[in-house]
Write an enzyme that holds these catalytic residues in place. Structure first.
Site, PDB file in Angstrom:
ATOM      1  N   GLY A 153      41.920  15.009  42.430  1.00 37.51           N
ATOM      2  CA  GLY A 153      42.258  13.671  42.879  1.00 37.51           C
ATOM      3  C   GLY A 153      43.726  13.532  43.173  1.00 37.51           C
ATOM      4  CB  CYS A 189      49.513  15.519  36.359  1.00 39.72           C
ATOM      5  SG  CYS A 189      50.010  14.323  37.621  1.00 39.72           S
ATOM      6  CG  LEU A 190      47.483  17.867  41.859  1.00 41.43           C
ATOM      7  CD1 LEU A 190      46.900  17.312  43.147  1.00 41.43           C
ATOM      8  CD2 LEU A 190      47.343  19.376  41.826  1.00 41.43           C
ATOM      9  CD  GLU A 199      44.158  10.870  40.811  1.00 40.07           C
ATOM     10  OE1 GLU A 199      45.303  10.452  41.062  1.00 40.07           O
ATOM     11  OE2 GLU A 199      43.925  12.057  40.528  1.00 40.07           O
TER      12      GLU A 199
END
Ligand code: ZN
Length: 170
Positions: free
Chosen positions: A46, A90-91, A133
């Site tokens: 996401g 987390c990106l 998100e």
């Protein structure tokens, strides 16, 4: 198509609340299209608009298994229930993960990319992705859910306690 860069911690945009989208217009759709590639390229599940530096309440969910990416505009959690431990990353915080507590299931409400109302009842990985998100849209990062006895772990570190099998990065 613009190639959007994923913003990384501690960029202040990750700590700001995103604004609601008044109208799903061309601009929104273009942004959504541009958000799909980075999440796919990074093998994430996401991405929130904050993570590409845009403070609007838009998220993209990309569940594994070749499922088409889903877009939610102005998503909110209307109900959550239960608690479970999950391994999460987390990106925007590359190279780290942690075991945190998430809900067993959530009920959400929002719009899809065509302004249609979408209500979801989600559990498992999807519930986790939605919570992660929607947190982003409120300036919250997954590390904020760590309790004092829990810790952020650098990727590649051997963890002794038994941990959930796979890390979900979003
Ligand atoms: Zn994230």
């Amino acid at each position: 198509m613009a190639v959007l860069q994923i913003v990384e911690f501690p960029d202040p945009v990750l700590r700001r609340r995103a604004r609601p989208v008044r109208r799903v217009d061309r601009r929104t759709q273009r942004l959504v299209d541009d958000m799909v590639d980075p999440v796919r390229d990074a093998n994430g599940i996401g991405l929130a608009a904050n993570q590409v530096g845009v403070l609007r309440r838009i998220i993209v969910i990309q569940m594994p298994g070749g499922i088409e990416p889903r877009v939610y505009v102005n998503p909110r959690i209307v109900h959550r229930q239960g608690r479970r431990d999950v391994l999460e990353g987390c990106l925007s915080v590359p190279g780290y993960s942690a075991i945190i507590t998430r809900s067993v299931w959530v009920r959400t409400s929002g719009l899809d990319g065509n302004s249609r109302l979408v209500r979801l009842h989600a559990d498992g990985l999807l519930a986790q992705a939605l919570e992660h998100e929607i947190d982003h849209l409120n300036g919250i990062l997954y590390m904020d859910h760590l309790k004092s006895h829990q810790e952020l772990v650098r990727d590649g570190t051997e963890v002794e306690e038994e941990s959930p099998a796979e890390v979900a990065v979003a």
